[in-house]
Design a protein around this motif. Structure first.
Motif, PDB file in Angstrom:
ATOM      1  N   HIS A 124       0.834  -1.208   0.000  1.00 29.80           N
ATOM      2  CA  HIS A 124       0.000   0.000   0.000  1.00 29.80           C
ATOM      3  C   HIS A 124       0.874   1.266   0.000  1.00 29.80           C
ATOM      4  CE1 HIS A 124      -3.012   2.897   1.326  1.00 29.80           C
ATOM      5  NE2 HIS A 124      -3.939   1.994   1.082  1.00 29.80           N
ATOM      6  N   PRO A 125       0.425   2.310  -0.729  1.00 30.28           N
ATOM      7  CA  PRO A 125       1.185   3.560  -0.757  1.00 30.28           C
ATOM      8  C   PRO A 125       1.457   4.150   0.628  1.00 30.28           C
ATOM      9  CG  PRO A 125      -0.447   3.563  -2.504  1.00 30.28           C
ATOM     10  CD  PRO A 125      -0.704   2.323  -1.690  1.00 30.28           C
ATOM     11  N   ALA A 126       0.705   3.746   1.631  1.00 31.47           N
ATOM     12  CA  ALA A 126       0.999   4.235   2.987  1.00 31.47           C
ATOM     13  C   ALA A 126       2.342   3.720   3.499  1.00 31.47           C
ATOM     14  CB  ALA A 126      -0.113   3.812   3.947  1.00 31.47           C
ATOM     15  N   ALA A 174       5.103   3.591   1.491  1.00 30.75           N
ATOM     16  CA  ALA A 174       6.129   3.980   0.520  1.00 30.75           C
ATOM     17  C   ALA A 174       7.318   4.674   1.174  1.00 30.75           C
ATOM     18  CB  ALA A 174       5.518   4.879  -0.558  1.00 30.75           C
ATOM     19  N   ASP A 175       7.184   5.048   2.439  1.00 32.26           N
ATOM     20  CA  ASP A 175       8.307   5.747   3.080  1.00 32.26           C
ATOM     21  C   ASP A 175       9.498   4.815   3.320  1.00 32.26           C
ATOM     22  OD1 ASP A 175       6.822   4.394   4.983  1.00 32.26           O
ATOM     23  OD2 ASP A 175       6.596   6.088   6.356  1.00 32.26           O
ATOM     24  N   TRP A 203      -6.588  -2.963  -3.036  1.00 29.97           N
ATOM     25  CA  TRP A 203      -8.026  -2.914  -3.297  1.00 29.97           C
ATOM     26  C   TRP A 203      -8.521  -1.583  -3.848  1.00 29.97           C
ATOM     27  CZ3 TRP A 203     -11.622   0.331  -0.840  1.00 29.97           C
ATOM     28  CH2 TRP A 203     -11.093   1.116   0.182  1.00 29.97           C
ATOM     29  N   TRP A 235      -9.858  -4.467   4.913  1.00 30.83           N
ATOM     30  CA  TRP A 235      -9.486  -3.114   5.364  1.00 30.83           C
ATOM     31  C   TRP A 235     -10.623  -2.584   6.215  1.00 30.83           C
ATOM     32  CZ3 TRP A 235      -5.188   0.096   3.998  1.00 30.83           C
ATOM     33  CH2 TRP A 235      -5.279   1.419   4.437  1.00 30.83           C
ATOM     34  N   LYS A 236     -10.388  -2.554   7.548  1.00 31.82           N
ATOM     35  CA  LYS A 236     -11.405  -2.054   8.466  1.00 31.82           C
ATOM     36  C   LYS A 236     -11.519  -0.537   8.389  1.00 31.82           C
ATOM     37  CE  LYS A 236     -11.328  -3.184  12.648  1.00 31.82           C
ATOM     38  NZ  LYS A 236     -10.466  -2.868  13.796  1.00 31.82           N
ATOM     39  N   PHE A 237     -12.674  -0.041   8.796  1.00 26.10           N
ATOM     40  CA  PHE A 237     -12.807   1.411   8.930  1.00 26.10           C
ATOM     41  C   PHE A 237     -13.641   1.709  10.151  1.00 26.10           C
ATOM     42  CE2 PHE A 237     -15.961  -0.364   6.173  1.00 26.10           C
ATOM     43  CZ  PHE A 237     -17.152   0.159   6.605  1.00 26.10           C
ATOM     44  N   PRO A 238     -13.282   2.592  11.034  1.00 23.69           N
ATOM     45  CA  PRO A 238     -11.962   3.241  10.994  1.00 23.69           C
ATOM     46  C   PRO A 238     -10.862   2.249  11.352  1.00 23.69           C
ATOM     47  CG  PRO A 238     -13.099   3.797  13.033  1.00 23.69           C
ATOM     48  CD  PRO A 238     -14.068   3.001  12.211  1.00 23.69           C
ATOM     49  N   LEU A 239      -9.686   2.580  10.892  1.00 24.26           N
ATOM     50  CA  LEU A 239      -8.515   1.739  11.077  1.00 24.26           C
ATOM     51  C   LEU A 239      -7.735   2.295  12.274  1.00 24.26           C
ATOM     52  CD1 LEU A 239      -7.315  -0.529   9.217  1.00 24.26           C
ATOM     53  CD2 LEU A 239      -5.936   1.243   8.174  1.00 24.26           C
ATOM     54  N   ILE A 281      -2.386   1.439  10.907  1.00 22.37           N
ATOM     55  CA  ILE A 281      -2.205   1.086   9.492  1.00 22.37           C
ATOM     56  C   ILE A 281      -1.501  -0.272   9.348  1.00 22.37           C
ATOM     57  CG2 ILE A 281      -0.019   2.340   9.240  1.00 22.37           C
ATOM     58  CD1 ILE A 281      -2.614   2.633   6.559  1.00 22.37           C
ATOM     59  N   CYS A 327     -14.045  -2.926   3.911  1.00 19.81           N
ATOM     60  CA  CYS A 327     -14.626  -2.425   2.668  1.00 19.81           C
ATOM     61  C   CYS A 327     -14.058  -3.068   1.404  1.00 19.81           C
ATOM     62  CB  CYS A 327     -14.472  -0.911   2.603  1.00 19.81           C
ATOM     63  SG  CYS A 327     -12.808  -0.357   2.908  1.00 19.81           S
ATOM     64  N   PRO A 377     -18.269   3.218   2.218  1.00 21.40           N
ATOM     65  CA  PRO A 377     -17.587   1.923   2.286  1.00 21.40           C
ATOM     66  C   PRO A 377     -18.470   0.714   1.983  1.00 21.40           C
ATOM     67  CG  PRO A 377     -17.828   2.904   4.483  1.00 21.40           C
ATOM     68  CD  PRO A 377     -18.243   3.947   3.494  1.00 21.40           C
ATOM     69  N   HIS A 416      -4.992  10.453  -0.473  1.00 20.01           N
ATOM     70  CA  HIS A 416      -4.160   9.250  -0.361  1.00 20.01           C
ATOM     71  C   HIS A 416      -5.023   7.979  -0.308  1.00 20.01           C
ATOM     72  CE1 HIS A 416      -1.182   6.451   1.232  1.00 20.01           C
ATOM     73  NE2 HIS A 416      -0.259   7.349   0.950  1.00 20.01           N
ATOM     74  N   ASP A 458     -11.402   4.357   2.217  1.00 20.98           N
ATOM     75  CA  ASP A 458     -12.551   3.712   2.877  1.00 20.98           C
ATOM     76  C   ASP A 458     -13.741   4.656   3.012  1.00 20.98           C
ATOM     77  OD1 ASP A 458     -11.116   5.186   4.736  1.00 20.98           O
ATOM     78  OD2 ASP A 458     -10.929   3.585   6.216  1.00 20.98           O
ATOM     79  N   TRP A 464       2.504  11.986  -3.419  1.00 18.09           N
ATOM     80  CA  TRP A 464       3.952  11.932  -3.636  1.00 18.09           C
ATOM     81  C   TRP A 464       4.457  10.562  -4.086  1.00 18.09           C
ATOM     82  CZ3 TRP A 464       7.483   8.859  -0.870  1.00 18.09           C
ATOM     83  CH2 TRP A 464       6.917   8.140   0.186  1.00 18.09           C
ATOM     84  N   TRP A 518       5.568  14.027   4.501  1.00 23.77           N
ATOM     85  CA  TRP A 518       5.182  12.717   5.025  1.00 23.77           C
ATOM     86  C   TRP A 518       6.303  12.252   5.943  1.00 23.77           C
ATOM     87  CZ3 TRP A 518       0.916   9.420   3.769  1.00 23.77           C
ATOM     88  CH2 TRP A 518       1.015   8.140   4.303  1.00 23.77           C
ATOM     89  N   CYS A 561       9.783  12.432   3.700  1.00 23.49           N
ATOM     90  CA  CYS A 561      10.395  11.842   2.507  1.00 23.49           C
ATOM     91  C   CYS A 561       9.859  12.404   1.195  1.00 23.49           C
ATOM     92  CB  CYS A 561      10.233  10.326   2.544  1.00 23.49           C
ATOM     93  SG  CYS A 561       8.552   9.781   2.856  1.00 23.49           S
TER      94      CYS A 561
END
Lengths: 276, 276
Positions: A146-148, A150-151, A184, A210-214, A217, A228, B111, B146, B151, B184, B210, B228
């Motif tokens: 996931h892009p979350a 990417a760091d 997803w 993927w739950k919400f709220p999460l 992460i 969802c 969702p 992002h 969700d 990004w 980020w 980053c």
């Protein structure tokens, strides 16, 4: 429509999913419930005879689906990158000893440099490990994250990027692990899963929700049906490519790790049958 | 190379960035430091005479860049979607009263349904608000969020999707807000920023960073240079399209909100000058 799920023969569980259990407990419980496969996380091999561990799992009729997880190739110095490559080569040998046909790669990212540069280092890393993988007949599955993440965890964040990488390296030993949690949200997912299959690169399929709220992460993944993600829809796309491998349940969850793991396993099996 | 930043005339700050301040405190401090623009979050208008508020900001030589934030169009019933549309129409009137030329749209996601379906409802929602926006001369900027927010907050998660949506609606009043925090990681970002500019759809540019590790996906944004994201690189791509608007600092941060806000503003200005 995705194929109906008749039994647990195509269900694989990652050892990390039931983290509180040791490998004996986990494999006993999986086997007793007819679970067909197990993906072994490397941490559980610490201090074990790896070949004997593989024999133990096979004696319980569990398919060893993969060894999880290698990768983490990018770094800000040549010497650190060499350490990562050596560790991945060692992991190839461990997979061969265990009898796991595949390693899952969480490719890594170095936040002090561009993602493009990190991707170049990932490619070089995989190419350096590849001759050893071929020699030991071990497949390498690039898992886009996931892009979350990417760091620091992965500079490969979409199926498109994973496909690009696998096609550039162009080896029957290098492919892609599709994980619904990471992918997803992507409106190009169907197209890219199709492309992945067409190039014989679809090596693995990981499920959860993927739950919400999460709450977190990393360690608040949900059971299939709890969030969802339309898991059956994505499974259909995967199966439409001809993929006939395992559906691997990979859930990191502080909430579920705090539960009785037998109760959790029951929930996994229920969610697998009815919500996957 | 991005243009060198000579002064704060193209710096805009979102009121949410300095949340502990009321609007008088924030606008005084911004003006005193030569900050050229302010983006007003709707919450600060509660209980105020909106026209007089606009006059107050203009009297301090602050450009009102936009009113933040409308959207949240998808819902699981027609009546809820109607409520959202009505609220966005009301917001258009508020923007006109305030003298803000633009509304930023956080488009929303429901969702319980597919992202594709949510995107359809977003399009319908924007199209229902559009005649009012045209009448009041208010632009609507779609902000892709992002993928971690797919969700509930936004079914539009990439520049590609935002461009697709803006081009489908095809009005000079509908465009895109580019926020580095959300975008990004995307390897197609340069291409899609270029495309956005070519279609005259690049309406706004939001900056921050980020951090890693990230304590909270929502309220732990960093100052430019602290994480980053290569902000100068993305600013260059944005400016290469001919964009000549504000660089808007939008930071949600429990850490910075707990600080003395004058000290925080000093940090913002330093990071703007040296790391943006």
């Amino acid at each position: 429509m995705a194929k109906p799920i008749e039994d647990n023969s195509k269900l694989c569980i990652h050892t990390i999913t039931t983290k509180p259990w040791n490998l004996e407990e986990a494999s006993d419980a999986y086997a007793k419930n007819g679970v067909g496969g197990i993906t072994v996380w490397r941490n559980v091999l610490d201090g074990r005879d790896i070949y004997q561990t593989g024999e133990m799992l096979r004696s319980k009729d569990l398919d060893i689906v993969s060894l999880c997880r290698g990768g983490f190739f990018p770094a800000d110095s040549e010497s650190k990158r060499k350490v990562a490559i050596d560790d991945n080569i060692k992991m190839v040998e461990e997979a061969a000893e265990l009898g796991a046909p595949m390693i899952v790669l969480v490719c890594g990212a170095e936040p002090s440099q561009s993602l493009e540069k990190s991707r170049g280092q990932i490619q070089k890393g995989i190419e350096a490990v590849l001759p050893h993988a071929e020699e030991h007949n071990i497949k390498l599955a690039i898992e886009p994250l996931h892009p979350a993440y990417a760091d620091t965890r992965s500079a490969i964040n979409t199926m498109e990027q994973a496909n690009d990488m696998a096609e550039k390296i162009d080896s029957e030993f290098v492919g892609v692990a599709v994980d619904v949690y990471h992918l997803w949200w992507d409106s190009n997912l169907k197209r890219e899963i199709h492309r992945c299959g067409e190039n014989n690169n679809l090596f693995a399929f990981h499920i959860c929700d993927w739950k919400f709220p999460l709450d977190d992460i990393l360690n608040d993944r949900g059971l299939m049906g709890e969030g969802c993600i339309d898991v059956p829809q994505i499974r259909e796309w995967v199966e439409d490519t001809g993929f006939d491998g395992f559906n691997e349940v990979e859930i990191f969850s502080n909430r579920y790790w705090a539960m009785d793991q037998n109760d959790f396993l029951e929930k996994i099996i229920h969610a697998y049958k009815h919500k996957s």
